[in-house]
Design a protein around this motif. Structure first.
Motif, PDB file in Angstrom:
ATOM      1  N   ALA A  53      15.738  15.365  31.006  1.00 24.11           N
ATOM      2  CA  ALA A  53      14.228  15.473  31.750  1.00 24.11           C
ATOM      3  C   ALA A  53      13.210  16.077  30.746  1.00 24.11           C
ATOM      4  O   ALA A  53      11.935  15.778  30.849  1.00 24.11           O
ATOM      5  N   LYS A  54      13.542  17.152  29.963  1.00 25.02           N
ATOM      6  CA  LYS A  54      12.673  17.445  28.892  1.00 25.02           C
ATOM      7  C   LYS A  54      12.255  16.425  28.001  1.00 25.02           C
ATOM      8  O   LYS A  54      11.064  16.725  27.798  1.00 25.02           O
ATOM      9  N   LYS A  55      13.056  15.709  27.498  1.00 24.09           N
ATOM     10  CA  LYS A  55      12.762  14.717  26.648  1.00 24.09           C
ATOM     11  C   LYS A  55      11.713  13.750  27.156  1.00 24.09           C
ATOM     12  O   LYS A  55      10.759  13.335  26.762  1.00 24.09           O
ATOM     13  N   GLY A  56      12.131  13.180  28.401  1.00 19.77           N
ATOM     14  CA  GLY A  56      11.541  12.187  29.319  1.00 19.77           C
ATOM     15  C   GLY A  56      10.223  12.766  29.655  1.00 19.77           C
ATOM     16  O   GLY A  56       9.220  12.332  29.414  1.00 19.77           O
ATOM     17  N   GLY A  57      10.195  13.698  30.117  1.00 20.03           N
ATOM     18  CA  GLY A  57       8.986  14.777  30.526  1.00 20.03           C
ATOM     19  C   GLY A  57       7.887  14.911  29.328  1.00 20.03           C
ATOM     20  O   GLY A  57       6.862  14.557  29.520  1.00 20.03           O
ATOM     21  N   ALA A  58       8.262  15.079  28.032  1.00 16.27           N
ATOM     22  CA  ALA A  58       7.436  15.141  26.983  1.00 16.27           C
ATOM     23  C   ALA A  58       7.041  13.933  26.729  1.00 16.27           C
ATOM     24  O   ALA A  58       5.741  13.685  26.378  1.00 16.27           O
ATOM     25  N   THR A  59       7.687  12.929  26.892  1.00 20.11           N
ATOM     26  CA  THR A  59       7.399  11.570  26.624  1.00 20.11           C
ATOM     27  C   THR A  59       6.316  11.044  27.682  1.00 20.11           C
ATOM     28  O   THR A  59       5.269  10.297  27.560  1.00 20.11           O
ATOM     29  N   ALA A  60       6.794  11.351  28.944  1.00 19.10           N
ATOM     30  CA  ALA A  60       5.850  10.946  30.217  1.00 19.10           C
ATOM     31  C   ALA A  60       4.253  11.698  29.978  1.00 19.10           C
ATOM     32  O   ALA A  60       3.416  11.397  30.288  1.00 19.10           O
ATOM     33  N   ASN A  61       4.438  12.992  29.500  1.00 17.29           N
ATOM     34  CA  ASN A  61       3.131  13.790  29.353  1.00 17.29           C
ATOM     35  C   ASN A  61       2.508  13.582  28.004  1.00 17.29           C
ATOM     36  O   ASN A  61       1.133  13.899  28.179  1.00 17.29           O
ATOM     37  N   ALA A  62       3.004  12.981  27.341  1.00 18.45           N
ATOM     38  CA  ALA A  62       2.170  12.561  26.128  1.00 18.45           C
ATOM     39  C   ALA A  62       0.989  11.822  26.499  1.00 18.45           C
ATOM     40  O   ALA A  62       0.047  11.839  25.852  1.00 18.45           O
ATOM     41  N   PRO A  63       1.225  10.626  27.018  1.00 16.56           N
ATOM     42  CA  PRO A  63       0.157   9.876  27.338  1.00 16.56           C
ATOM     43  C   PRO A  63      -1.491  10.477  28.156  1.00 16.56           C
ATOM     44  O   PRO A  63      -2.378  10.564  27.729  1.00 16.56           O
ATOM     45  N   ALA A  64      -0.697  11.440  28.889  1.00 14.05           N
ATOM     46  CA  ALA A  64      -1.855  12.216  29.922  1.00 14.05           C
ATOM     47  C   ALA A  64      -2.513  13.044  28.831  1.00 14.05           C
ATOM     48  O   ALA A  64      -3.660  13.287  28.748  1.00 14.05           O
ATOM     49  N   ALA A  65      -1.684  13.803  28.015  1.00 13.60           N
ATOM     50  CA  ALA A  65      -2.420  14.509  26.895  1.00 13.60           C
ATOM     51  C   ALA A  65      -3.360  13.943  25.911  1.00 13.60           C
ATOM     52  O   ALA A  65      -4.491  14.149  25.748  1.00 13.60           O
ATOM     53  N   ARG A  66      -2.891  12.669  25.565  1.00 19.51           N
ATOM     54  CA  ARG A  66      -3.956  11.875  24.611  1.00 19.51           C
ATOM     55  C   ARG A  66      -5.113  11.428  25.524  1.00 19.51           C
ATOM     56  O   ARG A  66      -6.277  11.484  25.034  1.00 19.51           O
ATOM     57  N   ASP A  67      -4.928  11.064  26.860  1.00 15.03           N
ATOM     58  CA  ASP A  67      -6.097  10.703  27.830  1.00 15.03           C
ATOM     59  C   ASP A  67      -6.749  12.083  27.665  1.00 15.03           C
ATOM     60  O   ASP A  67      -8.365  11.814  27.880  1.00 15.03           O
ATOM     61  N   SER A  68      -6.551  13.215  28.058  1.00 17.41           N
ATOM     62  CA  SER A  68      -7.485  14.199  28.126  1.00 17.41           C
ATOM     63  C   SER A  68      -8.108  14.449  26.812  1.00 17.41           C
ATOM     64  O   SER A  68      -9.283  15.078  26.788  1.00 17.41           O
ATOM     65  N   LYS A  69      -7.556  14.347  25.802  1.00 17.22           N
ATOM     66  CA  LYS A  69      -7.908  14.505  24.364  1.00 17.22           C
ATOM     67  C   LYS A  69      -9.179  13.345  24.285  1.00 17.22           C
ATOM     68  O   LYS A  69     -10.317  13.804  23.822  1.00 17.22           O
ATOM     69  N   ALA A  70      -8.994  12.348  24.881  1.00 16.66           N
ATOM     70  CA  ALA A  70      -9.674  11.316  24.773  1.00 16.66           C
ATOM     71  C   ALA A  70     -11.219  11.498  25.325  1.00 16.66           C
ATOM     72  O   ALA A  70     -12.367  11.248  25.140  1.00 16.66           O
ATOM     73  N   SER A  71     -10.815  11.899  26.787  1.00 16.51           N
ATOM     74  CA  SER A  71     -11.797  12.041  27.458  1.00 16.51           C
ATOM     75  C   SER A  71     -12.820  13.442  26.971  1.00 16.51           C
ATOM     76  O   SER A  71     -13.991  13.280  27.094  1.00 16.51           O
ATOM     77  N   LYS A  72     -12.262  14.364  26.553  1.00 11.89           N
ATOM     78  CA  LYS A  72     -12.854  15.629  25.801  1.00 11.89           C
ATOM     79  C   LYS A  72     -13.640  14.962  24.761  1.00 11.89           C
ATOM     80  O   LYS A  72     -14.802  15.371  24.642  1.00 11.89           O
ATOM     81  N   LYS A  73     -12.992  14.155  23.762  1.00 10.17           N
ATOM     82  CA  LYS A  73     -13.928  13.580  22.774  1.00 10.17           C
ATOM     83  C   LYS A  73     -15.166  12.879  23.122  1.00 10.17           C
ATOM     84  O   LYS A  73     -16.109  13.069  22.774  1.00 10.17           O
ATOM     85  N   ALA A  74     -14.962  12.059  24.282  1.00 10.08           N
ATOM     86  CA  ALA A  74     -16.069  11.214  24.741  1.00 10.08           C
ATOM     87  C   ALA A  74     -17.302  11.976  25.302  1.00 10.08           C
ATOM     88  O   ALA A  74     -18.486  11.875  25.136  1.00 10.08           O
ATOM     89  N   ALA A  75     -16.704  13.094  26.037  1.00 10.18           N
ATOM     90  CA  ALA A  75     -17.671  14.093  26.722  1.00 10.18           C
ATOM     91  C   ALA A  75     -18.457  14.769  25.552  1.00 10.18           C
ATOM     92  O   ALA A  75     -19.737  14.784  25.702  1.00 10.18           O
ATOM     93  N   ARG A  76     -17.727  14.996  24.566  1.00 11.89           N
ATOM     94  CA  ARG A  76     -18.625  15.683  23.495  1.00 11.89           C
ATOM     95  C   ARG A  76     -19.659  14.715  22.731  1.00 11.89           C
ATOM     96  O   ARG A  76     -20.477  14.976  22.376  1.00 11.89           O
TER      97      ARG A  76
END
Length: 201
Positions: free
Chosen positions: A30-53
């Motif tokens: 679950a920890k491994k799967g959770g990390a892989t499941a959260n990875a796209p969300a983290a990438r999306d938030s980084k991309a949205s922050k970058k776009a906002a900047r």
């Protein structure tokens, strides 16, 4: 503990260990799967922050260009300031000055309307060309109305009283208003051709 319970505990121990192993494996997966499941969300938030900047940077550059460019006529009149000076020299907001000007215009229009109404309602003043004051001409009219038995207003009653007092005063002095007017006219006629010259002038 009896022999049966020891056997049962010994038999249950491997089952418990197997269950514990399974739950720990699930936690790890679950920890491994959770990390892989959260990875796209983290990438999306980084991309949205970058776009906002990037959007903020573009807006900042546009603002800088607007500040450097000369203003158009409309922008110049709007940005000259929101304050102005009134007739008395006081500093007030332009919106307040506009509102006050509109109120002043309404007041002037209302005053003109009232004056026109009063002028239309007022009786025309008869021109007096015999040298008598106009109130004496009005007095004669009121006197004739009273003699005819007409009903007098309070203003006419005051005028009649004033005229009667004037006639009583003239009678006491032995003069009449007409005599004074005639005498003034005679003096004016005598002095009409008179001129005075001063020596050295």
């Amino acid at each position: 503990m009896g022999p049966k319970s020891k056997k049962a505990a010994a038999a249950a121990a491997p089952a418990n260990e197997a269950a514990n192993d399974k739950s720990s494996k699930k936690d790890k997966s679950a920890k491994k799967g959770g990390a892989t499941a959260n990875a796209p969300a983290a990438r999306d938030s980084k991309a949205s922050k970058k776009a906002a900047r990037a959007a903020a940077e573009v807006e900042r550059l546009r603002d800088a260009e607007r500040m450097m460019a000369p203003p158009s006529d409309d922008e110049a009149t709007e940005s000259e300031g929101e304050y102005t000076t009134d007739k008395l020299g006081n500093t007030i907001k332009k919106a307040d000055a506009k509102r006050l000007a509109e109120e002043e215009g309404r007041r002037a229009a209302a005053k003109a309307k009232r004056e026109a109404k009063a002028e239309a309602a007022a009786p025309p003043v008869a021109a007096v060309d015999d040298g008598r004051p106009s109130w004496l001409a009005d007095y004669d009219k009121v006197k004739a109305k009273a003699a005819a038995g007409g009903k007098l207003s309070s203003k006419e009653k005051k005028l009649l009283k004033r005229g009667e007092a004037r006639e009583a005063e003239d009678a006491a002095l032995g003069t009449t208003g007409d005599d004074e007017a005639a005498e003034d006219a005679a003096w004016a006629q005598r002095l009409e051709g008179f001129s005075l010259t001063l020596p050295g002038g």
